[in-house]
Design a protein around this motif. Structure first.
Motif, mmCIF file in Angstrom:
data_model
loop_
_atom_site.group_PDB
_atom_site.id
_atom_site.type_symbol
_atom_site.label_atom_id
_atom_site.label_comp_id
_atom_site.label_asym_id
_atom_site.label_seq_id
_atom_site.Cartn_x
_atom_site.Cartn_y
_atom_site.Cartn_z
ATOM 1 N N GLU A 255 0.873 -1.007 0.463
ATOM 2 C CA GLU A 255 -0.216 -0.097 0.161
ATOM 3 C C GLU A 255 1.012 1.270 -0.225
ATOM 4 O O GLU A 255 0.580 2.511 -0.226
ATOM 5 C CB GLU A 255 -0.600 -0.046 1.020
ATOM 6 N N LYS A 256 1.684 1.476 0.368
ATOM 7 C CA LYS A 256 2.956 2.806 0.746
ATOM 8 C C LYS A 256 3.707 2.571 -0.857
ATOM 9 O O LYS A 256 3.689 3.915 -0.689
ATOM 10 C CB LYS A 256 3.341 2.332 2.182
ATOM 11 N N LYS B 13 -5.093 8.931 -1.665
ATOM 12 C CA LYS B 13 -4.902 9.258 -0.092
ATOM 13 C C LYS B 13 -5.515 10.617 0.469
ATOM 14 O O LYS B 13 -5.970 10.591 1.668
ATOM 15 C CB LYS B 13 -3.415 9.072 0.921
ATOM 16 N N MET B 14 -5.207 11.674 0.477
ATOM 17 C CA MET B 14 -5.729 13.078 0.940
ATOM 18 C C MET B 14 -7.165 12.754 0.861
ATOM 19 O O MET B 14 -8.153 13.249 1.308
ATOM 20 C CB MET B 14 -4.936 14.174 0.523
ATOM 21 N N ILE C 176 -9.357 10.812 0.280
ATOM 22 C CA ILE C 176 -10.089 9.824 0.500
ATOM 23 C C ILE C 176 -10.633 9.732 2.225
ATOM 24 O O ILE C 176 -11.774 9.874 2.807
ATOM 25 C CB ILE C 176 -9.188 7.998 0.583
ATOM 26 N N ARG C 177 -9.835 10.354 1.883
ATOM 27 C CA ARG C 177 -9.538 10.668 3.850
ATOM 28 C C ARG C 177 -10.135 12.099 3.989
ATOM 29 O O ARG C 177 -10.799 12.113 5.202
ATOM 30 C CB ARG C 177 -7.759 11.600 4.705
ATOM 31 N N ARG C 178 -10.352 13.099 3.671
ATOM 32 C CA ARG C 178 -11.347 13.852 3.942
ATOM 33 C C ARG C 178 -13.003 13.655 3.286
ATOM 34 O O ARG C 178 -13.722 14.887 3.876
ATOM 35 C CB ARG C 178 -10.440 15.381 2.817
ATOM 36 N N TYR C 179 -12.860 13.707 1.837
ATOM 37 C CA TYR C 179 -14.679 13.471 1.546
ATOM 38 C C TYR C 179 -14.800 11.347 0.749
ATOM 39 O O TYR C 179 -15.492 11.622 0.024
ATOM 40 C CB TYR C 179 -13.981 14.039 -0.252
ATOM 41 N N GLY C 180 -13.621 11.014 1.431
ATOM 42 C CA GLY C 180 -14.031 9.828 1.131
ATOM 43 C C GLY C 180 -15.676 8.895 1.386
ATOM 44 O O GLY C 180 -16.155 8.655 0.626
ATOM 45 N N THR C 181 -16.405 9.393 2.741
ATOM 46 C CA THR C 181 -17.675 9.557 2.606
ATOM 47 C C THR C 181 -18.285 10.233 1.571
ATOM 48 O O THR C 181 -18.977 9.195 0.841
ATOM 49 C CB THR C 181 -18.022 10.118 4.708
ATOM 50 N N HIS D 18 -14.145 3.187 1.065
ATOM 51 C CA HIS D 18 -13.486 3.827 1.959
ATOM 52 C C HIS D 18 -11.859 3.423 2.286
ATOM 53 O O HIS D 18 -11.280 3.841 3.198
ATOM 54 C CB HIS D 18 -13.864 2.203 2.450
ATOM 55 N N SER D 19 -11.252 2.835 0.929
ATOM 56 C CA SER D 19 -10.065 2.655 1.150
ATOM 57 C C SER D 19 -9.417 2.510 -0.280
ATOM 58 O O SER D 19 -10.335 2.560 -1.104
ATOM 59 C CB SER D 19 -9.559 1.402 1.835
#
Length: 423
Positions: A172-173, A310-311, A313-318, A323-324
């Motif tokens: 993943e990284k 990553k950014m 999904i973290r802020r606007y994933g919902t 989810h990932s």
């Protein structure tokens, strides 16, 4: 969701208005007054009707390009925010327990969705090209090419989706680094097989039928130490009235290709100049420089996509129903970011390409030493394609991989004047 959809539609509408204003109202495409009457002035080699048609057709074509680029991003955004991507993943998961098959099913429906909704814009482009007598292709033939495009792109992209998501799930990284490393042999393989596998799906290629002309072209190749045995022609007259020639492939599969429209419209001296130009790309290793530049940009691009996904999904994933980063649901986001980064980087890649094209022009004129034939070939290219000799700045920056015809004719004239002075 309604707020974001409304906002994105409004933003796209404002963008479209700006593009329309810039191209149809603001931009001036005439040449400087000091060059009027020269060989770079389209009024000296185009009729009044051709001048009007080239202005109208180029403006419409540029407008369609600029409004189409973000349209696909918008479609992918809608696919995410409405939950269609989430639903599609659920359906694909139900078809098989194998992730590779799930990926193939998911990407098929995603490709079909984008293709169907983009079809009206593609059709308008085809109709306009036919209306201005650039395209000679029948609708059935054009549709055949569209179907081939869909399946070729689907086959290649499905492989990419499966590999990329396997890497994301496993590393993943660092997936972006391993994906880039794998893209090197994959890109080289595609460039190697394209002339013999992909290109023949669309057109028929065969050795140049004019053997006398081929001997002269091969003589130039021998002079340039190019190990060429054949020059290929392709039957593009079934599809277009435009002119072109290009170098494709790498290694033993590299080819110099002439469109039959070029053979039919240009005289021998003009064709020899164009062939010398294409050989210039080979001699100066422009294909390999292009590959290296593409790979360098793709390394940074994949890294930025990783960070941006990553950014987001973290802020606007919902909001986007993601989810990932490991989910297939997130692939439209990957494509949106890839498209945006490609568009943003196009001024840089186009600048490099224009420099290479100018170098190839200079190489060709030094090989043939026929400035008049060189200038005439560019004038005929402009007439056949109804292209603007001096396009608007933003069009040149974002669209032109070659110098403008105004620039090309101008520096060929200057090169000829310098040679005359030296003599």
């Amino acid at each position: 969701m309604r707020k974001w959809l409304t906002g994105s539609i409004l933003l796209y509408f404002i963008y479209g208005l700006f593009v329309y204003w810039y191209l149809f109202v603001f931009s001036k495409t005439g040449i400087p007054a000091s060059f009027e009457g020269t060989s770079a002035d389209p009024a000296t080699f185009m009729s009044g009707r051709e001048l009007i048609l080239s202005q109208d057709y180029s403006t419409i074509k540029n407008f369609l390009y600029f409004v189409t680029v973000p349209f696909e991003w918008f479609l992918l955004f809608v696919f995410l925010i409405t939950g269609m991507s989430r639903k599609m993943q659920e359906w694909s998961n139900a078809t098989s327990k194998f992730f590779s098959l799930q990926s193939a099913v998911y990407f098929f429906w995603l490709s079909l969705y984008v293709t169907v909704l983009s079809f009206p814009v593609e059709w308008i482009g085809y109709q306009k090209s036919k209306e201005y007598n650039i395209t000679t292709q029948s609708f059935s033939s054009w549709m055949k090419d569209q179907v081939i495009d869909f399946w070729v792109n689907y086959a290649l992209m499905t492989v990419i989706v499966i590999v990329v998501y396997w890497l994301i799930r496993r590393f993943e990284k660092r997936w972006w680094l391993y994906a880039w490393l794998l893209s090197i042999p994959f890109s080289l393989f595609l460039m190697f097989v394209q002339p013999v596998v992909i290109d023949p799906l669309y057109n028929d290629f065969y050795p140049l039928q004019n053997k006398e002309l081929e001997e002269k072209i091969l003589a130039i190749a021998d002079k340039a130490d190019i190990p060429a045995e054949h020059v290929y022609e392709v039957n593009m007259s079934e599809k277009t009235n435009a002119l072109n020639a290009y170098v494709t492939g790498i290694g033993s599969n590299s080819r110099i290709v002439l469109w039959d429209t070029t053979l039919n419209r240009l005289n021998e001296d003009e064709i020899l100049f164009i062939m010398a130009h294409e050989m210039g790309h080979y001699v100066m290793n422009h294909i390999y420089v292009g590959i290296a530049g593409y790979l360098l940009l793709s390394l940074f691009g994949l890294f930025f996509i990783h960070l941006l996904m990553k950014m987001v999904i973290r802020r606007y994933g919902t909001l986007l129903k993601i989810h990932s980063i490991k989910e297939l649901t997130a692939f439209p986001l990957f494509l949106i970011l890839l498209g945006m980064l490609t568009f943003v980087s196009s001024p840089l890649s186009n600048t490099v390409s224009r420099y290479q094209e100018k170098s190839a022009d200079i190489y060709a004129i030094e090989m043939t030493n026929d400035h008049e034939a060189a200038v005439r070939s560019f004038q005929e290219l402009s007439k056949a394609g109804l292209s603007q000799v001096n396009p608007p700045a933003l069009v040149k920056i974002f669209r032109y991989t070659h110098p403008t015809m105004f620039e090309r004719i101008l520096y060929l004239e200057e090169h000829g004047d310098k040679n005359s002075n030296h003599e």
